[in-house]
Design a protein around this motif. Sequence first.
Motif, PDB file in Angstrom:
ATOM      1  N   MET A  32      -6.031   9.268   2.239  1.00 46.70           N
ATOM      2  CA  MET A  32      -6.795   9.641   3.587  1.00 46.70           C
ATOM      3  C   MET A  32      -6.288  10.803   3.929  1.00 46.70           C
ATOM      4  O   MET A  32      -5.263  11.427   3.493  1.00 46.70           O
ATOM      5  N   THR A  33      -6.581  11.529   5.020  1.00 50.23           N
ATOM      6  CA  THR A  33      -6.165  12.715   5.580  1.00 50.23           C
ATOM      7  C   THR A  33      -4.930  12.414   6.428  1.00 50.23           C
ATOM      8  O   THR A  33      -4.710  11.363   6.872  1.00 50.23           O
ATOM      9  N   PRO A  34      -3.888  13.534   6.380  1.00 53.43           N
ATOM     10  CA  PRO A  34      -2.944  13.075   7.232  1.00 53.43           C
ATOM     11  C   PRO A  34      -3.168  12.803   8.730  1.00 53.43           C
ATOM     12  O   PRO A  34      -2.192  12.022   9.236  1.00 53.43           O
ATOM     13  N   GLN A  35      -4.156  13.630   9.271  1.00 49.87           N
ATOM     14  CA  GLN A  35      -4.486  12.993  10.847  1.00 49.87           C
ATOM     15  C   GLN A  35      -4.860  11.544  10.711  1.00 49.87           C
ATOM     16  O   GLN A  35      -4.355  10.865  11.683  1.00 49.87           O
ATOM     17  N   ARG A  36      -5.636  11.159   9.710  1.00 50.59           N
ATOM     18  CA  ARG A  36      -5.999   9.718   9.912  1.00 50.59           C
ATOM     19  C   ARG A  36      -4.763   8.701   9.686  1.00 50.59           C
ATOM     20  O   ARG A  36      -4.701   7.880  10.429  1.00 50.59           O
ATOM     21  N   HIS A  37      -4.034   9.122   8.670  1.00 52.53           N
ATOM     22  CA  HIS A  37      -2.682   8.249   8.568  1.00 52.53           C
ATOM     23  C   HIS A  37      -1.821   8.283   9.736  1.00 52.53           C
ATOM     24  O   HIS A  37      -1.559   7.250   9.969  1.00 52.53           O
ATOM     25  N   LYS A  51       0.761  -1.095   0.136  1.00 47.80           N
ATOM     26  CA  LYS A  51      -0.019   0.081   0.073  1.00 47.80           C
ATOM     27  C   LYS A  51       1.056   1.126  -0.149  1.00 47.80           C
ATOM     28  O   LYS A  51       2.144   1.278   0.617  1.00 47.80           O
ATOM     29  N   VAL A  52       0.264   2.186  -0.606  1.00 49.09           N
ATOM     30  CA  VAL A  52       0.958   3.632  -0.485  1.00 49.09           C
ATOM     31  C   VAL A  52      -0.333   4.517  -0.096  1.00 49.09           C
ATOM     32  O   VAL A  52      -1.246   4.481  -1.082  1.00 49.09           O
ATOM     33  N   ILE A  53       0.060   5.290   0.922  1.00 50.08           N
ATOM     34  CA  ILE A  53      -0.962   6.034   1.217  1.00 50.08           C
ATOM     35  C   ILE A  53      -0.578   7.338   1.005  1.00 50.08           C
ATOM     36  O   ILE A  53       0.723   8.141   1.195  1.00 50.08           O
ATOM     37  N   LEU A  54      -1.403   8.161   0.344  1.00 54.43           N
ATOM     38  CA  LEU A  54      -1.241   9.725  -0.112  1.00 54.43           C
ATOM     39  C   LEU A  54      -2.035  10.605   0.872  1.00 54.43           C
ATOM     40  O   LEU A  54      -3.163  10.280   1.120  1.00 54.43           O
ATOM     41  N   THR A  55      -1.414  11.618   1.300  1.00 54.57           N
ATOM     42  CA  THR A  55      -2.262  12.450   2.184  1.00 54.57           C
ATOM     43  C   THR A  55      -2.343  13.998   1.726  1.00 54.57           C
ATOM     44  O   THR A  55      -1.967  14.935   2.240  1.00 54.57           O
ATOM     45  N   PRO A  56      -3.306  14.210   0.339  1.00 51.77           N
ATOM     46  CA  PRO A  56      -3.165  15.530   0.208  1.00 51.77           C
ATOM     47  C   PRO A  56      -3.951  16.363   0.922  1.00 51.77           C
ATOM     48  O   PRO A  56      -4.796  15.862   1.792  1.00 51.77           O
ATOM     49  N   LEU A  57      -3.769  17.741   1.077  1.00 51.64           N
ATOM     50  CA  LEU A  57      -4.589  18.613   1.835  1.00 51.64           C
ATOM     51  C   LEU A  57      -5.769  19.411   0.723  1.00 51.64           C
ATOM     52  O   LEU A  57      -5.465  19.070  -0.415  1.00 51.64           O
TER      53      LEU A  57
END
Lengths: 316, 316
Positions: free
Chosen positions: A177-182, A146-152
Motif C-alpha cells: 500500500m502507499t506509505p500514507q495509507r500504511h 502480515k508484512v506491508i511493503l510501501t514502494p514509491l
Amino acid sequence: MSDRLKCVLVVGLGLIGGSFARAVKMRGLADRVVGYDLNPQECQLGLQLGVIDEQAEDLLQAAAEADLVMLAVPVKATEALLETLAPVLKPGTLLTDVGSTKMNIIEAGQRVFGNLPACFVPGHPIAGAEKSGVQASNAHLFERHKVILTPLPETDASAVSRLASLWQALGADVLQMTPQRHDEVLAATSHLPHILAFSLVDTLAHEEQNKDIFRYAAGGFRDFTRIAASDPVMWHDICQANRDALLSQIDQFTTGLARLREAIDQGDSQTLLGIFTRARVAREYFSTLLSGTAYELKPAARSETPTAEPVPSQGE
Amino acid sequence: MSDRLKCVLVVGLGLIGGSFARAVKMRGLADRVVGYDLNPQECQLGLQLGVIDEQAEDLLQAAAEADLVMLAVPVKATEALLETLAPVLKPGTLLTDVGSTKMNIIEAGQRVFGNLPACFVPGHPIAGAEKSGVQASNAHLFERHKVILTPLPETDASAVSRLASLWQALGADVLQMTPQRHDEVLAATSHLPHILAFSLVDTLAHEEQNKDIFRYAAGGFRDFTRIAASDPVMWHDICQANRDALLSQIDQFTTGLARLREAIDQGDSQTLLGIFTRARVAREYFSTLLSGTAYELKPAARSETPTAEPVPSQGE
C-alpha cells in the motif's frame, strides 16, 4: 527469490532483525547472513546462538559486499544509518527496513539521497512480541503474519517482487500500500489503541485514592492494560514519527467518545444500543478475518481490499 | 457456614446463577438447591444438567421455604423481583444478589422495603465469561475470583459473615466495601475499559474507508477489541445503572487523553516518556497483584488496602 542471495547484511540485531536473520538462515535462503549491531555483545550473542553466520567487523565493507541490506534499527536511527551507508551501497543492492512508520523513513531517505533509490523498498512486518533483543529472536516470528511493503512510484518493481518473495518464503502474507495509507492504518489499529491503554493506566494510577483500584480489576481491564507494558521509548518515538496520523485518530476517537458520553448522560437508549451493537458486529467481522488469516491464506478475501493489493509471489 | 443450608433458591439461571447453583451442589453445602427462571426451558435444562435439584413451580412458595435466596437476574429486573418476593420472605432468610452495580440495587431495595432489610446483603462476584446461559455454567467459576459484598450500616453482621463464608466455601476471595466505592471501582476497572473498547471499534467501523482497517490490525488492537464483543443490552443497562460514576471516569480519562494529545502535538518528550513510564510501572505493579491473587491468597497484601477489608472466614 529466483536468484539465491549471496550475502544478507542485517543491521540491528534486536527481536525483528534477529528473527529475520534466523529465518533466512533456517530456510537456507542465503549463502551468508552477516550481522551488525552498535552493541558488540548483542552481535556476539547472535553469533553464539546461531542467529547469524558472521559478525561484521566493518559496517561499510559488509554493506558493500551485501546483495540485501536489512535495516532493523529504531526509526529515529534510520536517517543517520542511511547517510553512513549511502556512499558504499552497490546500485543493485536491495535495501529495506522494518520501521513501524513509513512516511518518515521515506522522508529521511529523500533527505539523504535526493530521490529515494530505486532499490530501496520500505517495509513493515506486523509482528512483535513483548520480549526484545536477539535472545528473544525466533525464526518463526513472521509466519502467518502480515508484512506491508510501501514502494514509491520510482521504486524498481523487480526489487519489490524480490523482497516480497523473500518475505513469503519466510511464511509472511505480503501486502502493498502507499506509505500514507500504511501510516493511517497503523495509527488506527496499533498506535491509537496503545495510546488509549497508556492513557487509561496512567489516568487511573495518577490519583492516590486509585492505588487500590488495580486490585479489583476485572477481565476487561486486564486485556486493555496488557499492552500498556510496552517499551516507553519505542512509543515515544512512534508518537513523534507518526504524529499527524495519530493526532487525527485521537481526534476521531475523542469525538466518538464524546458522542457516547452524551448518550450515557441523556439516557439515550437507542444511541447506546446502536453504538454497542455496531461495535459488536464490527468486532465479529474482524474476528472472522483474524481466524481466517491466522490459519490459512485467503486469496478471495484479500481481493476484496482494493487499496491493498497482495504482491504476487514470483513462484506462483 | 456454621449452619448447613436447608434450601437455597436461585432466581435466574444464567451463567452466574447457574454456576452458583452448581457450585453449592457440587460442594454439598445445601440439602436442596431450587432454581427458578422466567424461561422454563432454561430451568428444565438446568435440571437435566444437574445444575439444580428442583425446579420451582411457584416462585413465592419456593422463596417462603428458602433460607438463602440468590437473585441472579439482570440489574433492571431486580426491583420488580424484590416487590414480588417482599411479602413472603421470612425474617431470617438470607437475601443476596450478584448485580454488577450496587447503589441502584440498594436504592431499588429501599424503594420496595423502606429501609433495606437487615438480612439483604448485596454482592457482586467479579467473574464472568464471554458465554452466557445455564449451559455455560461452571461450578468452578468463582474459584480464586473476587466477590465484593456491600452491606449498609443497618445490615445484620451475622448475615454478612454467613454469606462471606458461603462464597469462601465456593473458593472465592471475599472483600467488603461501601456500595459507593464499589461502583467507583467498577466504573474505573471494568465499565470504562468496555466503553473505550466499544467506542474505538465503533469509531473505526464508522467510516466506509475504514472497512479494511480491521484487516491489518496488530496485536494491541486485538486485545483491545475482544471486550467489545460483549452483550450490547447488558452494557446498555450498566451505563444506565452506574451512570454517574461512569461519566466521572469518562471525564477523567478524557482529560488525561487530552494531556497526552497535547504532548504528542507539541513533541513534548519529557511528558510523553513520563506518561508511558508511569503507565508501564503501574501495569507491572498490577501484574504482580494479579499473578499473586490468581494462584494464592495473600493476606499480607490484602491488609494493605484500608478501604476494602477482607471479611474473616468463620472457619478461620
